[in-house]
Motif scaffolding. Structure first.
Motif, mmCIF file in Angstrom:
data_model
loop_
_atom_site.group_PDB
_atom_site.id
_atom_site.type_symbol
_atom_site.label_atom_id
_atom_site.label_comp_id
_atom_site.label_asym_id
_atom_site.label_seq_id
_atom_site.Cartn_x
_atom_site.Cartn_y
_atom_site.Cartn_z
ATOM 1 N N SER A 267 0.792 -1.282 0.029
ATOM 2 C CA SER A 267 0.072 -0.001 -0.090
ATOM 3 C C SER A 267 0.978 1.124 -0.133
ATOM 4 O O SER A 267 2.039 1.088 0.371
ATOM 5 C CB SER A 267 -0.908 0.142 1.270
ATOM 6 N N PRO A 268 0.221 2.580 -0.136
ATOM 7 C CA PRO A 268 1.013 3.818 -0.249
ATOM 8 C C PRO A 268 1.668 4.050 1.161
ATOM 9 O O PRO A 268 2.628 4.405 1.378
ATOM 10 C CB PRO A 268 0.116 4.762 -0.468
ATOM 11 N N ARG A 269 0.845 3.355 2.330
ATOM 12 C CA ARG A 269 1.278 3.309 3.587
ATOM 13 C C ARG A 269 2.649 2.616 3.830
ATOM 14 O O ARG A 269 3.816 3.098 4.417
ATOM 15 C CB ARG A 269 0.471 2.880 4.615
ATOM 16 N N GLY A 270 2.881 1.610 2.870
ATOM 17 C CA GLY A 270 3.894 0.976 3.096
ATOM 18 C C GLY A 270 5.151 1.495 2.378
ATOM 19 O O GLY A 270 6.305 1.448 2.536
ATOM 20 N N SER A 271 4.857 2.167 1.222
ATOM 21 C CA SER A 271 5.843 2.686 0.597
ATOM 22 C C SER A 271 6.323 4.083 1.555
ATOM 23 O O SER A 271 7.682 4.097 1.421
ATOM 24 C CB SER A 271 5.242 3.535 -0.831
ATOM 25 N N LEU A 272 5.486 4.591 2.064
ATOM 26 C CA LEU A 272 5.913 5.679 2.831
ATOM 27 C C LEU A 272 7.161 4.927 4.148
ATOM 28 O O LEU A 272 7.926 5.683 4.630
ATOM 29 C CB LEU A 272 4.707 6.417 3.538
#
Length: 329
Positions: A267-272
């Motif tokens: 997810s984008p949370r994981g990318s961050l």
């Protein structure tokens, strides 16, 4: 069941609220702080330098850590020794099938003397919170940590209370008795910045552990080598570590690869989370800028647990393939 050590008031940092904010540390000062803490923890933990670094990176990246392993390999000792080394408060929650969400976050209790409800803070109000065997509790109780881990706050009966700063959850997951545990919801898995295993010690390391533990437990003698204020300043430093557009795009391409090649990708949370841990990795090396090597070093422990791969493979393999096949531009 909870176990507390050196706890401060609810919602208040261990070194007191309202302290004057000081400027961020220099990157080389962050590296020196991490070295001091790691050396101090190694007075207790034998042969787990890499695991200690993972904990420190999770703390400095404003994240949380999931440890999946068998019982008795030192997970509680690791969490407690890190919290003592930074002078922070520590609380432990033993997750069980009958544990309720209020047992984690806290509850309003009616005080007959004052004729008012008073909030009794749960064990989540600490700088380092150990959730032991988190997958032994049902999803309803596990979800009590969702708001705390994402937003650093707890809401009870419509009132929101801030958690201490820094705040880090270190949760352990039992992988030995799957018939007696509950799968963690994907939303909660995604809130853990990193997932690691400690593993068994070598024969020599185990002999050293036995020798150290023969008398009093060495964690009881751990003294702080850093302060909570220094940790906050170090976290500010990490947040300011430079990540160029090319590095950010590299992180995004790695995440996109997992989405194309798995049932559920990062997810984008994981990318961050990957970018933040790469910033922390750079600071631990005394640098004020991220390089691709930082991203590559952190990706396996940040991405793999977020990926749900097709049958016959796993998240770690997908992430390994992503690193091999995604170019650095």
């Amino acid at each position: 069941m909870t176990d507390a050590a050196e706890t401060g008031p609810s919602g208040v940092d261990a070194d007191g609220a309202g302290a004057t904010e000081r400027p961020p540390l220099a990157p080389d000062e962050v590296a020196a702080l991490a070295e001091r803490v790691a050396d101090n923890v190694e007075e207790v933990i034998v042969g787990k330098r890499t695991a200690v670094e993972h904990v420190l990176i999770a703390v400095l990246a404003r994240g949380h850590l999931l440890v999946e392993d068998v019982p008795g390999v030192g997970k509680t000792t690791l969490a407690k020794s890190v919290s003592r080394s930074i002078g922070g408060s520590f609380k432990r929650v033993q997750f069980t099938p009958d544990l309720l969400p209020a047992d984690v976050t806290g509850v309003n209790v009616f005080n007959q003397r004052t004729d008012e409800f008073e909030f009794q803070p749960g064990p989540v109000f600490a700088n380092v919170v150990l959730g032991d065997e988190i997958n032994r509790a049902p999803p309803k109780t596990q979800s009590a940590l969702l708001e705390a881990m994402e937003e650093g706050q707890v809401t009870t009966d419509g009132e929101t209370r801030s958690l201490p700063d820094p705040f880090c959850v270190i949760a352990t997951q039992n992988d030995v008795e799957p018939g007696q545990t509950y799968d963690l919801p994907v939303a909660e898995i995604d809130r853990f910045t990193k997932k690691i295993r400690l593993g068994y010690p070598s024969t020599e390391e185990e002999a050293e552990i036995i020798g150290r533990m023969a008398g009093d437990h060495p964690v009881d003698a751990v003294d702080p080598v850093a302060s909570i204020e220094e940790v906050r300043r170090a976290r500010a430093t990490v947040a300011g570590v430079d990540a160029t557009e090319s590095v950010r795009e590299y992180v995004a391409r790695l995440a996109a690869y997992t989405r194309r090649n798995a049932r559920l990708g990062v997810s984008p949370r994981g990318s961050l989370a990957l970018l933040r841990t790469a910033q922390a990795r750079a600071a631990l090396d005394g640098r004020g800028y991220v390089i691709p090597d930082d991203v590559q070093a952190e990706a396996p422990t940040v991405f793999a647990h977020r990926v749900r791969a097709d049958s016959g493979t796993d998240g770690a393999t997908v992430v390994e393939d992503a690193l091999d096949r995604t170019s650095v531009e």
